[in-house]
Scaffold this motif. Structure first.
Motif, PDB file in Angstrom:
ATOM      1  N   GLU A 536     -14.263  -5.771  27.683  1.00  0.00           N
ATOM      2  CA  GLU A 536     -15.381  -5.244  27.336  1.00  0.00           C
ATOM      3  C   GLU A 536     -16.507  -5.537  28.666  1.00  0.00           C
ATOM      4  O   GLU A 536     -16.588  -6.627  29.200  1.00  0.00           O
ATOM      5  CB  GLU A 536     -15.982  -5.721  26.127  1.00  0.00           C
ATOM      6  CG  GLU A 536     -15.325  -5.450  24.786  1.00  0.00           C
ATOM      7  CD  GLU A 536     -15.957  -6.073  23.883  1.00  0.00           C
ATOM      8  OE1 GLU A 536     -17.093  -6.575  23.679  1.00  0.00           O
ATOM      9  OE2 GLU A 536     -15.398  -6.188  22.623  1.00  0.00           O
ATOM     10  N   SER A 538     -20.333  -3.939  30.471  1.00  0.00           N
ATOM     11  CA  SER A 538     -21.933  -3.885  30.163  1.00  0.00           C
ATOM     12  C   SER A 538     -21.992  -2.459  30.673  1.00  0.00           C
ATOM     13  O   SER A 538     -21.061  -1.773  31.273  1.00  0.00           O
ATOM     14  CB  SER A 538     -22.761  -4.738  30.978  1.00  0.00           C
ATOM     15  OG  SER A 538     -22.524  -4.667  32.575  1.00  0.00           O
ATOM     16  N   SER A 541     -25.617  -0.619  36.085  1.00  0.00           N
ATOM     17  CA  SER A 541     -26.760  -0.958  36.744  1.00  0.00           C
ATOM     18  C   SER A 541     -27.349   0.270  37.353  1.00  0.00           C
ATOM     19  O   SER A 541     -26.667   1.346  37.510  1.00  0.00           O
ATOM     20  CB  SER A 541     -26.811  -2.314  37.690  1.00  0.00           C
ATOM     21  OG  SER A 541     -25.936  -2.005  38.680  1.00  0.00           O
ATOM     22  N   ARG A 565     -21.490  -3.079  37.199  1.00  0.00           N
ATOM     23  CA  ARG A 565     -21.438  -3.763  35.689  1.00  0.00           C
ATOM     24  C   ARG A 565     -20.429  -4.832  35.619  1.00  0.00           C
ATOM     25  O   ARG A 565     -19.757  -5.362  36.616  1.00  0.00           O
ATOM     26  CB  ARG A 565     -20.749  -2.574  34.746  1.00  0.00           C
ATOM     27  CG  ARG A 565     -19.502  -2.163  35.217  1.00  0.00           C
ATOM     28  CD  ARG A 565     -19.002  -1.049  34.253  1.00  0.00           C
ATOM     29  NE  ARG A 565     -17.705  -0.433  34.744  1.00  0.00           N
ATOM     30  CZ  ARG A 565     -17.244   0.553  34.028  1.00  0.00           C
ATOM     31  NH1 ARG A 565     -17.763   1.199  33.108  1.00  0.00           N
ATOM     32  NH2 ARG A 565     -15.923   1.126  34.525  1.00  0.00           N
ATOM     33  N   ARG A 566     -20.800  -5.734  34.689  1.00  0.00           N
ATOM     34  CA  ARG A 566     -20.353  -6.893  34.704  1.00  0.00           C
ATOM     35  C   ARG A 566     -19.413  -6.994  33.232  1.00  0.00           C
ATOM     36  O   ARG A 566     -19.539  -6.110  32.344  1.00  0.00           O
ATOM     37  CB  ARG A 566     -21.261  -8.090  34.495  1.00  0.00           C
ATOM     38  CG  ARG A 566     -22.105  -7.848  33.351  1.00  0.00           C
ATOM     39  CD  ARG A 566     -23.308  -8.934  33.335  1.00  0.00           C
ATOM     40  NE  ARG A 566     -24.327  -8.949  32.244  1.00  0.00           N
ATOM     41  CZ  ARG A 566     -24.113  -9.155  31.013  1.00  0.00           C
ATOM     42  NH1 ARG A 566     -23.204  -9.762  30.666  1.00  0.00           N
ATOM     43  NH2 ARG A 566     -25.115  -8.874  30.121  1.00  0.00           N
ATOM     44  N   THR A 568     -18.385  -8.357  29.788  1.00  0.00           N
ATOM     45  CA  THR A 568     -18.913  -9.189  28.771  1.00  0.00           C
ATOM     46  C   THR A 568     -17.929  -9.840  27.881  1.00  0.00           C
ATOM     47  O   THR A 568     -18.488 -10.725  27.118  1.00  0.00           O
ATOM     48  CB  THR A 568     -19.810  -8.249  27.816  1.00  0.00           C
ATOM     49  OG1 THR A 568     -18.996  -7.161  27.444  1.00  0.00           O
ATOM     50  CG2 THR A 568     -21.233  -7.433  28.749  1.00  0.00           C
TER      51      THR A 568
END
Length: 1677
Positions: A536, A538, A541, A565-566, A568
């Motif tokens: 999953e 994020s 940005s 994006r990171r 999660t």
């Protein structure tokens, strides 16, 4: 003392002694006596004051076990008051011993000694007999009984000291309470019917008898007479009755002839011997003459066989003797008279031949055989040993059988050399791989093709039996061999014994599973396959600034804009399964560092003026590409922001607001058709005055600029899946014992993957398009799991071939062996062998040896000796009845000699050794033997015959030709071959054909099979012949069954719909829940998987509830700048004053890049939307102009009303002189829930247990969410609580388990059992199955049918059965000892107890041992006694009564059951009563008894009397058993009798009037007269003219004049004869009451006001509410 003094005086002197001497002597004597008395008293006091005291005996000490030990105890002297003193104070002669011999007890004595328990003696009453006892005994009397308990030596029964047995086991109790039951009187049955008169003419006796039902017990009264007599008479006798009868006495014991006759016989024998010797010499001469060697060999074998026969005949040694009896003439009075009074031509025979009886003789016992158990085992330490003896003399003529020839007892193998016994235990293979598919329901079959199923599963393993202590026994045997070799080798030094055992861990070979007796290990268990965690990430940005690919290398001109994006939620298997986390856009003029404007300083007019044009100095910081502040020196190459031109309005100038912030970019990138734009605006705050600077036009109030000018070409690195781990041989230093993910690893390897540069919406492009520095890795190290080879057990031993011999030509049997796979190969290990099962043919079994009795020729018929029979008529002729014997030998099937014991075991009963024979006399008729019956060629009803013929002189005798006495032809009906078949018994269960098993999901999981479909049920067929006799079913051309198709319905699981869509989150801001559900499509039936818990309101079956979070800032209201304040006062000459300003507010979706798309207004929180209109004041040209108010400052917490908040405004234009500006600061009090709020965290309820989409059950997770709640109850963004730093003490996730739906797993059906009955109609075969795995959760439950039955093929049952005894007959006499005979017949029956059987030919019972009622001794003839006329005798024994227990209120007292039978006395002549024997009863103990109760029964009254009798609870009428004190009345006549007219005696013994009359009682309560009750005459049609009602009540004594038939007369008499109201009176009263209730109800309903109609409620939809309890089931309403 006086006497002593006198005797002393007379002894010392005479009468002349001096007085002085007498006085001295007396004093001396007194002194001596005092000293003696004092000494005696001292000794007495010493011995009585001091006593020897003894302590308990100590432990028996000794070197060896058994007798010879010693034990000691302490001895001391003590005063009677208790204190210890010197040993010398006690009498030494009475000193007890302080040491004694004893028996030293060791553990080995436990098997040698034991308590011997005696029988309990008779129960003795505890209370004294003199105490008053209750009149009625209910349960009995309490008592006590005792027994002897001694310690004995087991081997010889020698009594030992109790301490030996007490060492191992406490001494059993010697006394116990008991119960002396109440006395039980004798109970007899009812009398039988009267017999016929004992005489056909004249006066005789008739009798009736009864039998004993229950004997007297516990001191009960004796039995009454069992026989009742009465005199009977018939017509007078025509002739005089004979007074005498010929009476035959019993036979004497068998005797041998006198010795003189024996000697004569011997002499005759010697003469015969000489003749034999002569014959032998002749035979020798003949033998010499025989030259043929084969003939000589045959003669030799015959002689040896005869010699062997003589040796075997020693077992019988039959001697034939004789026996005699007396014949007397008896008078009717029982006296014996001369034979001449009995006038009879032929007298009975008084002699006969007999066999001398001999008892069985056996040899001494042999030595005990070795113990069957040669090893030691703690669980069952005992074995068996046997000893035998042989028969030396078989019983002849004796009723007693030989004793047992074999004896067995338990034994123990003891000694140091006894090895432990072989023990067996279960072993298991490794668990198979975890499988999910067996847990899928029928509707989930489509998921069976999914290879990535995970979660809860099931795995199986096999079990097998092995020898548990194989290594230990092997070690002991090796050790024993070493010790033997060391003892034989004397040259070598002795080695120290081994103190440790080391085993080589190897797989044991399997053995027969029946050897393992312990509980079987489980073969199935639940398991878990970890579900892959999906990656999953994020949201993206915002795009960053254009920066170099690497700020360390800024030479290249190419730059990139990046967004990120990171992760999660980390996935299983590393980050390689995640999508790309970086996207890049090529850009020009990259820069790693830049200046960022934080704010602008105050506008300063130029030339130090107070108003007019000026500049604003920006306040900047240096930032990197990630927006982080860095050292300002790094931005030295960046362009520094220039000051911004601004303007300070002068008085009367137009005043504009400051520019708003730039809006979000309209596009994320720019292309041919798209271009990113941003806009900002400002508004007019005040219009100019005269001479002031005018306001710009409206277009100057807005500014636009380009944004996101980079092209829409986005690139990213795309990674492929990691490849297979390949061993890297270059890495050798890796620790091979390391583990990875819990698995053993053996080597290090390398994994590679493909990495390409991809352009969004285009595909793969060259790698130079993507930033090289951000390229993911393509190679990584990995760990290789160890190779697993297949491991199998060694082959088991070959299964044993049949050890017993085979009868006839048996089929070839096979033996097999097998091995078990313990571990399956994996990771490239060695494969398993192809063959796990082998079989081969057994060697042919030896043919069974059959033994048979061989009967030899009958010897000559031996008559009674001459001197015994010489006085009988015709004694001169050697003829008459006699006995003859024969020899019997044991032979094998081939005719060879065999030991006599083999035939005793296998050849069945002995053939008769003797038989009656007849030497015909001259006058006897002689015949040939009967021929065989002729063949049957005709139909049913035909006959077959057999014949015999007269031989010798019998042909000429007339009496022999009489066919009535001596028939020469016998006929017999031929058997008919007509048969009919009939179905019998019930239908069997529905049985599937063998091998028809539908397997779920195409593969068999152990036990998880369904058996359904078409099967067959069976009903047995019985075949009967024309006489209704059961025959073999093959006679009816039937295979024994009727087959009928049947259906076993297949189980259908509960079927649910697919998941519905998730509902909308219950909260638009903050944390709520969302729900989805499944609906019931089909209910389960036929044992299918049950449905989950049902919501009966919505019919929904399964709910899933998960928390959801709605971002409070997901949708925001974006306002446009305020419009110019529109003055509402139209009369104003100047454009100033109060007015209204408006702005447009749009609901937009908030993103990382700011508000983007416009959405529907309802998505935004209406309370949080900015206002769109407000009042305003447009300053006049001379007024002060203020800027817009700034944001309110925050209220200080807590909101208690003591703090304030403020907001500020700036002066935009100074006023004219004389006017002041309004305050630039505005404050207001902080009020709770108005402008000041408290915040706290709130946690939602747990969700249902969430599984992976690919999981059926197993481990899951329950989640909940935090919600920030404002003090007014409204959910707000979490940042409000986070900013306050509130403590979070909750766990948001917790593990949970969804129970796996494990189906019930059953074993395979066992083979069909043997038939429950060897023959008959009721035989059943049963097969069973067992539950291997109980169902769990929502799995399919176990079926109720765990066994099936099938009827056996009907086979006729055959048995030998006696006929009834014939009447007792005395040949040639009227009474005395005679014989009675019976036949034994072969009977066929259907196996039930109700079928008495039907006679068939004896050949059907040919294979059945002649046994009747369990007795092998067949008795077809027995002696009996025929009473003489006038004799008094005992009747035959009655049948044994039912087994009766001693009970109280239906409860067995535990005294056992008892049965009784009796013999009644029969009298033929009253004059001989004094000669009658006593009646006899006989009892025996029995099992399976029952409790009976006895109660009085009574018939209805007949007048004033009735019959009363006692009845047993099973309906048998008896005499006795019922208590006399409870006997009902038999007579109820009135005293005095009822003499008044129309009166009778009632049940309560009072005089009552008949119906229609009423009683007139006297003053003393007695009936005086019965008076007629008045009659109401209802007139008929003819009487209506006069309409006259008459009554007889005026003068009731006068007769009525009413004619019969003129009207109906009713007698209204409410009272009965007993003075009670009659039934009809109650009926009329009840009817009137019901009618009254009905009338009242009708009146109430008629007067009741009708209700107003209810208003119809508006069917408004109920709001969705959730009641969630943390389980999968929640209620929706």
């Amino acid at each position: 003392m006086m006497g002593l003094r006198e005797r002393s005086a007379t002894s010392f002197g005479g009468p002349g002694a001096s007085a002085l001497s007498s006085k001295c002597t007396g004093v001396l004597l007194l002194l001596l006596f005092g000293i003696w008395g004092a000494r005696t008293q001292s000794e007495f006091e010493t011995s009585s004051v001091y006593l020897w005291k003894m302590g308990p005996w100590g432990r028996c000490m000794g070197d060896e076990c058994g007798p010879g030990g010693t034990q000691t105890r302490a001895i001391w002297c003590a005063h009677v008051e208790g204190w210890t003193t010197l040993l010398t104070n006690c009498k030494q002669a009475e000193r007890p011993d302080n040491q004694q011999s004893c028996f030293k007890i060791c553990d080995s004595h436990k098997e040698l000694y034991d308590w011997q328990l005696g029988n309990w003696n008779q129960c003795q009453p505890v209370l004294l007999r003199s105490l008053e006892k209750p009149t009625e005994c209910i349960r009995g009397e309490e008592g006590i009984q005792r027994r002897d308990v001694i310690c004995v030596q087991k081997s010889n029964g020698v009594v030992a000291d109790d301490a030996i047995c007490e060492y191992f086991e406490p001494k059993p109790q010697l006394e116990q309470g008991c119960l002396i039951p109440c006395r039980k009187d004798c109970i007899v049955s009812e009398f039988s019917a009267w017999s016929e008169c004992s005489k056909s003419c004249g006066k005789g006796l008739a009798y009736r008898f009864r039998h004993i039902v229950a004997p007297p017990q516990y001191g009960g009264s004796a039995c009454p007479n069992l026989t009742d007599f009465q005199v009977c008479s018939s017509s007078p006798c025509a002739t005089e009755e004979s007074l005498y009868s010929l009476n035959v006495g019993p036979w004497s014991t068998c005797s041998m002839p006198h010795s003189r006759h024996i000697r004569q016989a011997r002499k005759r024998g010697r003469n015969k011997q000489k003749d034999k010797e002569k014959d032998k010499e002749k035979d020798k001469e003949k033998e010499k003459a025989i030259r043929d060697p084969e003939a000589r060999e045959l003669i030799k074998k015959k002689r040896n066989r005869n010699r062997q026969n003589r040796q075997e005949n020693k077992y019988w040694d039959i001697q034939i003797g004789y026996q005699t009896r007396q014949v007397m003439c008896t008078h009717r009075n029982g006296k014996t008279v001369a034979l001449s009074f009995c006038q009879q031509e032929k007298l009975p025979i008084t002699f006969q031949s007999c066999v001398m009886p001999k008892e069985c003789q056996v040899s001494e016992w042999s030595e005990w055989s070795p113990c069957s158990k040669t090893c030691f085992d703690m669980t069952s330490p005992k074995g068996n040993r046997t000893r035998t003896r042989t028969i030396k003399q078989f019983p002849i003529g004796s009723e007693s059988e030989c004793p047992e020839l074999e004896e067995m007892e338990q034994c123990i193998s003891q000694g140091d050399g006894v090895a432990p016994c072989i023990t067996y235990g279960w072993r298991t293979t490794e668990w198979t791989e975890c499988r999910i598919d067996p847990l899928l329901s029928q509707q989930d079959k489509r998921r069976g093709n999914q290879t990535a199923l995970c979660g809860g599963g099931i795995q199986t393993r096999e079990i097998y039996c092995v020898q548990a202590n194989e290594n230990l026994l092997s070690y002991l045997n090796t050790l024993k061999e070493k010790e033997e070799s060391q003892s034989q080798s004397t040259s070598k030094a002795s080695a120290a014994p081994l103190l440790s055992i080391t085993f080589e861990i190897t797989a044991s070979k399997p053995v027969d599973w029946k050897l393992c007796t312990g509980p079987t290990p489980i073969t199935t268990q639940l398991c878990h396959i970890p579900c892959p965690i999906e990656c999953e990430v994020s949201a993206w940005s915002a795009w960053g600034p254009c920066t170099f690919e690497s700020c360390d290398d800024q030479q290249a001109k190419k730059g990139f804009k990046l967004r990120k994006r990171r992760i999660t939620n980390e996935p299983t298997g590393g980050t390689g399964n995640c999508p790309h986390l970086l996207e890049a856009i090529p850009c020009e003029e990259p820069s790693c560092y830049d200046w960022r404007v934080d704010r602008l300083e105050e506008c300063i007019p130029d030339n130090e003026k107070e108003c007019g044009p000026g500049t604003q100095i920006p306040q900047v910081v240096c930032i990197n590409s990630d927006g982080e502040e860095i050292d300002r020196q790094l931005c030295r190459d960046a362009i520094y922001p220039v000051p911004i031109v601004c303007e300070v309005p002068c008085p009367k100038d137009c005043v504009l607001s400051t520019w708003s912030g730039w809006s979000s970019c309209s596009h994320t990138c720019s292309g041919k058709t798209t271009e990113g734009k941003q806009m900002r605006a400002r508004s007019i705050l005040a219009y100019p005055g005269e001479g002031g600077l005018q306001c710009p036009n409206s277009s100057s109030l807005q500014e636009t600029r380009n944004c996101n000018e980079h092209p829409c070409t986005v690139y990213y690195w795309q990674t492929g899946a990691w490849g297979q781990c390949i061993e890297d041989v270059s890495v050798s230093a890796f620790n091979s014992s390391a583990g990875w993910n819990g698995e053993a690893t053996c080597a290090v390897g390398m994994q590679t993957r493909k990495v390409i540069c991809v352009r969004v919406n285009v595909g793969q492009v060259g790698p130079k398009k993507c930033p090289e520095s951000l390229r993911p890795e393509t190679v990584r190290p990995c760990l290789l799991p160890c190779r697993k080879d297949c491991i199998v057990t060694p082959y088991s031993d070959w299964t044993p071939c049949p050890s017993s011999c085979q009868e006839g030509s048996a089929s070839v049997t096979k033996q097999s062996r097998h091995r078990v796979i313990l571990q399956l190969p994996a990771n490239g290990g060695r494969d398993c062998p192809d063959t796990l099962y082998e079989e081969k043919d057994c060697d042919p079994s030896p043919v069974c040896l059959f033994y048979r009795w061989k009967t030899h020729k009958w010897r000559r018929c031996q008559l009674v000796p001459w001197y015994v029979r010489q006085d009988s008529p015709g004694a001169q002729e050697t003829c008459g009845p006699g006995l003859q014997a024969r020899a019997i030998t044991c032979r094998k099937q081939d005719g060879g000699q065999a030991d006599i014991g083999e035939c005793l075991k296998y050849a069945g009963p002995l053939p008769p050794l003797t038989q009656l024979c007849q030497i015909p006399c001259q006058d006897d008729c002689q015949f040939t033997s009967w021929s065989k019956f002729s063949s049957c060629n005709g139909d049913c009803g035909a006959v077959r015959t057999r014949k015999r013929f007269l031989i010798g002189k019998s042909k000429k005798r007339e009496k022999c030709k009489n066919p009535q006495l001596y028939p020469l032809i016998e006929t017999q009906f031929c058997p008919c071959d007509k048969y009919n078949a009939q179905p019998v018994g019930n239908w069997s269960d529905c049985i599937l054909p063998e091998g028809k098993v539908d397997v779920l999901l195409g593969m068999k999981v152990q036990g998880d099979i369904k058996e359904c479909g078409q099967g067959y049920r069976y009903q047995a067929m019985a075949c009967y012949d024309q006489n209704g006799r059961l025959v073999e079913t093959s006679r009816c051309n039937s295979h024994g069954y009727i087959e009928e198709a049947c259906i076993i319905p297949c189980p259908s699981d509960c079927k649910l719909s697919e998941w519905s869509n998730w509902s909308r989150c219950s909260k638009s801001c903050g944390s709520g829940v969302k729900v989805r559900s499944k609906w019931l499509r089909e209910k389960p039936y036929n044992g299918g998987r049950p449905c989950p818990k049902l919501d009966h309101v919505n019919q929904a079956q399964v709910y899933e509830v998960v928390p959801c979070h709605s971002d409070c800032s997901q949708y925001i209201g974006v306002p446009e700048p305020w419009s110019v304040c529109k003055v509402t006062n139209v009369d104003s000459k100047e454009n100033c004053g109060e007015g209204v300003e408006t702005r447009k507010v749009r609901c937009m979706q908030n993103t990382m890049d700011g508000p983007s798309d416009v959405v529907e207004d309802y998505l935004c929180d209406q309370e949080e939307l900015p206002i769109g209109a407000r009042k305003c004041t447009l300053p006049c040209p001379e007024d002060c102009v203020m800027s817009e108010w700034g944001q309110w400052s925050r209220c200080l917490l807590p909101c208690n009303g003591s703090s304030v908040r403020e907001r500020r405004a700036e002066v935009m234009r100074q006023p004219q002189e004389g006017k002041a500006c309004p305050p630039a600061v505005e404050t207001e009090t902080c009020s709770l829930n108005k402008n000041c709020y408290h915040y706290e965290y709130n946690v939602t309820d747990w969700s249902t247990c969430q599984l992976s989409e690919k999981a059926v059950c197993g481990n899951g997770i329950k989640t909940r969410m935090l919600d920030c709640v404002r003090s007014d109850g409204k959910s707000v963004d979490l940042r409000y609580c986070e900013e306050l730093g509130l403590e979070k003490t909750w766990h948001m996730n917790t593990s949970c388990t969804v129970e796996c739906p494990v189906n019930c797993q059953l074993s395979d059906w066992s083979p069909w059992s043997e038939c429950s009955q060897p023959c008959g109609l009721a035989g059943k075969m049963i097969r069973r199955r067992t539950v291997i795995q109980r169902f769990q959760g929502d799995g399919r439950p176990c079926p109720s049918q765990m066994e099936q039955f099938k009827p056996c093929p009907v086979k006729p049952c055959y048995r030998w059965q006696y006929s009834q005894w014939a009447e007792c007959k005395v040949e040639d006499a009227q009474c005395g000892e005679g014989t009675r005979v019976r036949n034994i017949s072969c009977m066929v029956y259907d196996g039930s107890s109700d079928d008495t059987g039907k006679i068939v030919d004896e050949e059907f019972c040919g294979e059945i041992e002649p046994v009747v009622d369990g007795n092998k001794k067949i008795v077809l003839e027995e002696t009996c006694t025929l009473p003489c006329p006038g004799d008094c005798y005992l009747k035959e024994w009655s049948e044994w009564s039912l087994c009766q227990l001693t009970c109280v209120n239906g409860e067995d007292l535990g005294f056992g059951g008892i049965q009784v039978r009796s013999r009644a006395v029969i009298i033929q002549d009253l004059e001989n009563q004094h000669l009658c024997p006593e009646q006899v009863l006989e009892t025996r103990q029995c099992n399976d008894g029952q409790c009976f109760e006895y109660k009085w029964m009574a018939s209805p009254w007949k007048g004033s009397s009735r019959t009363v009798w006692c009845q047993r609870s099973d309906g048998l009428n008896v005499t006795g058993g019922c208590l006399l004190m409870h006997q009902p009345e038999v007579d109820r006549s009135c005293k005095p009798p009822c003499s008044q007219p129309y009166s009778y005696c009632s049940e309560i013994r009072t005089c009552t009037c008949e119906e229609g009359y009423t009683e007139v009682m006297s003053s003393d309560g007695t009936l005086e007269q019965c008076t007629l009750i008045p009659v109401v005459a209802i007139p008929t049609v003819e009487d209506k003219k006069g309409d006259v009602k008459t009554s007889r009540a005026v003068n009731p004594t006068q007769p009525s004049n009413t004619q019969t038939g003129r009207g109906r007369t009713w007698f209204l008499q409410p009272f009965g004869p007993d003075g009670m109201l009659k039934t009809w009176v109650y009926g009329v009263a009840a009817g009137a009451f019901v009618l009254l209730i009905f009338i009242i109800s009708m009146i109430y309903l008629a007067c009741k006001k009708p209700k107003k109609p209810q208003r119809r409620q508006n069917n408004r939809l109920k709001p969705l509410t959730l009641a969630y309890d943390g389980d999968a089931d929640i209620l929706i309403s």
